[in-house]
Write a protein that holds these residues in place. Structure first.
Motif, PDB file in Angstrom:
ATOM      1  N   ALA A  21     -21.701 -38.745-128.876  1.00 54.81           N
ATOM      2  CA  ALA A  21     -22.290 -37.706-128.025  1.00 54.81           C
ATOM      3  C   ALA A  21     -23.595 -37.210-128.657  1.00 54.81           C
ATOM      4  CB  ALA A  21     -21.309 -36.548-127.859  1.00 54.81           C
ATOM      5  N   THR A  22     -24.384 -36.527-127.868  1.00 55.41           N
ATOM      6  CA  THR A  22     -25.641 -35.982-128.373  1.00 55.41           C
ATOM      7  C   THR A  22     -25.350 -35.048-129.543  1.00 55.41           C
ATOM      8  OG1 THR A  22     -26.573 -36.085-126.151  1.00 55.41           O
ATOM      9  CG2 THR A  22     -27.704 -34.669-127.740  1.00 55.41           C
ATOM     10  N   PRO A  23     -26.004 -35.273-130.689  1.00 50.89           N
ATOM     11  CA  PRO A  23     -25.731 -34.448-131.868  1.00 50.89           C
ATOM     12  C   PRO A  23     -26.315 -33.047-131.739  1.00 50.89           C
ATOM     13  CG  PRO A  23     -27.496 -35.986-132.337  1.00 50.89           C
ATOM     14  CD  PRO A  23     -26.991 -36.301-130.949  1.00 50.89           C
ATOM     15  N   GLY A  24     -25.878 -32.193-132.631  1.00 58.54           N
ATOM     16  CA  GLY A  24     -26.399 -30.833-132.674  1.00 58.54           C
ATOM     17  C   GLY A  24     -25.463 -29.857-131.992  1.00 58.54           C
ATOM     18  N   ILE A  64     -26.516 -27.105-120.020  1.00 55.28           N
ATOM     19  CA  ILE A  64     -26.106 -27.239-121.423  1.00 55.28           C
ATOM     20  C   ILE A  64     -27.214 -28.004-122.121  1.00 55.28           C
ATOM     21  CG2 ILE A  64     -24.485 -28.307-123.020  1.00 55.28           C
ATOM     22  CD1 ILE A  64     -22.290 -27.775-121.091  1.00 55.28           C
ATOM     23  N   ASP A  65     -27.634 -27.466-123.260  1.00 58.23           N
ATOM     24  CA  ASP A  65     -28.642 -28.108-124.103  1.00 58.23           C
ATOM     25  C   ASP A  65     -28.022 -28.381-125.470  1.00 58.23           C
ATOM     26  OD1 ASP A  65     -30.488 -27.761-122.091  1.00 58.23           O
ATOM     27  OD2 ASP A  65     -31.479 -26.059-123.026  1.00 58.23           O
ATOM     28  N   GLY A  85     -34.534 -27.585-134.587  1.00 53.72           N
ATOM     29  CA  GLY A  85     -34.720 -26.508-133.620  1.00 53.72           C
ATOM     30  C   GLY A  85     -35.085 -26.970-132.225  1.00 53.72           C
ATOM     31  N   ASN A  86     -35.408 -28.236-132.052  1.00 56.10           N
ATOM     32  CA  ASN A  86     -35.742 -28.747-130.724  1.00 56.10           C
ATOM     33  C   ASN A  86     -34.479 -28.811-129.872  1.00 56.10           C
ATOM     34  OD1 ASN A  86     -38.394 -29.078-131.488  1.00 56.10           O
ATOM     35  ND2 ASN A  86     -38.127 -31.222-132.052  1.00 56.10           N
ATOM     36  N   SER A  87     -34.649 -28.566-128.582  1.00 49.71           N
ATOM     37  CA  SER A  87     -33.499 -28.643-127.680  1.00 49.71           C
ATOM     38  C   SER A  87     -33.623 -29.853-126.769  1.00 49.71           C
ATOM     39  CB  SER A  87     -33.359 -27.365-126.853  1.00 49.71           C
ATOM     40  OG  SER A  87     -34.446 -27.250-125.958  1.00 49.71           O
ATOM     41  N   LYS A  88     -32.458 -30.343-126.323  1.00 53.84           N
ATOM     42  CA  LYS A  88     -32.414 -31.494-125.425  1.00 53.84           C
ATOM     43  C   LYS A  88     -31.506 -31.132-124.258  1.00 53.84           C
ATOM     44  CE  LYS A  88     -31.119 -36.358-125.222  1.00 53.84           C
ATOM     45  NZ  LYS A  88     -30.596 -37.514-125.963  1.00 53.84           N
TER      46      LYS A  88
END
Length: 142
Positions: free
Chosen positions: A16-19, A33-34, A40-43
């Motif tokens: 899954a997308t990390p972070g 959902i990001d 610090g960048n969001s996806k």
């Protein structure tokens, strides 16, 4: 109760997308959902619409973020349960051995012998070793 495959769950989490996942409002009738990266960048990961959309988004982000700690805790609890089962098996064997020794040493007209006392001391030492190993987190394998 079905036993959860923690390796498969951890593998799915790794894909899954990390972070950290967070909920944010993206429109009047949607909730997004990001994923927040370490830098610090969001996806953007997706949006929810319809009934309970805010609660669903909050739950998904919360569950994703809690999963690593939950997996670690379940693994630790499984190790502790296995150690307790080993300790129980050792205790049951010890009690059986003690019952056999007691029966042998308490036959009518039978007096304690040096062999009997030695066997009691050996059994006592073995159970102490197992419990020391359990306390040290080795699962009773002294």
């Amino acid at each position: 109760m079905e036993r959860v495959n923690l390796d498969a769950l951890e593998a799915a989490l790794a894909k899954a997308t990390p972070g950290e996942w967070v909920r944010r409002n993206s429109a009047i009738s949607a909730c997004a959902i990001d994923s927040i990266a370490e830098n610090g960048n969001s996806k953007y990961l997706g949006e929810f619409y319809g009934p309970d959309w805010v609660e669903n988004a909050i739950f998904i982000a919360f569950a994703h973020n809690a999963l690593p700690a939950l997996i670690a805790e379940v693994r630790q609890l499984r190790r502790e349960a296995e150690a307790a089962a080993k300790a129980e098996a050792v205790a049951v064997k010890f009690l059986g051995d003690m019952a056999d020794l007691y029966a042998t040493g308490h036959e009518p007209g039978h007096h304690y012998t040096a062999e009997y006392n030695d066997a009691l001391m050996i059994a006592h030492d073995k159970i102490q070793e197992h419990f020391a190993a359990l306390r040290a987190g080795k699962g009773g394998d002294a």
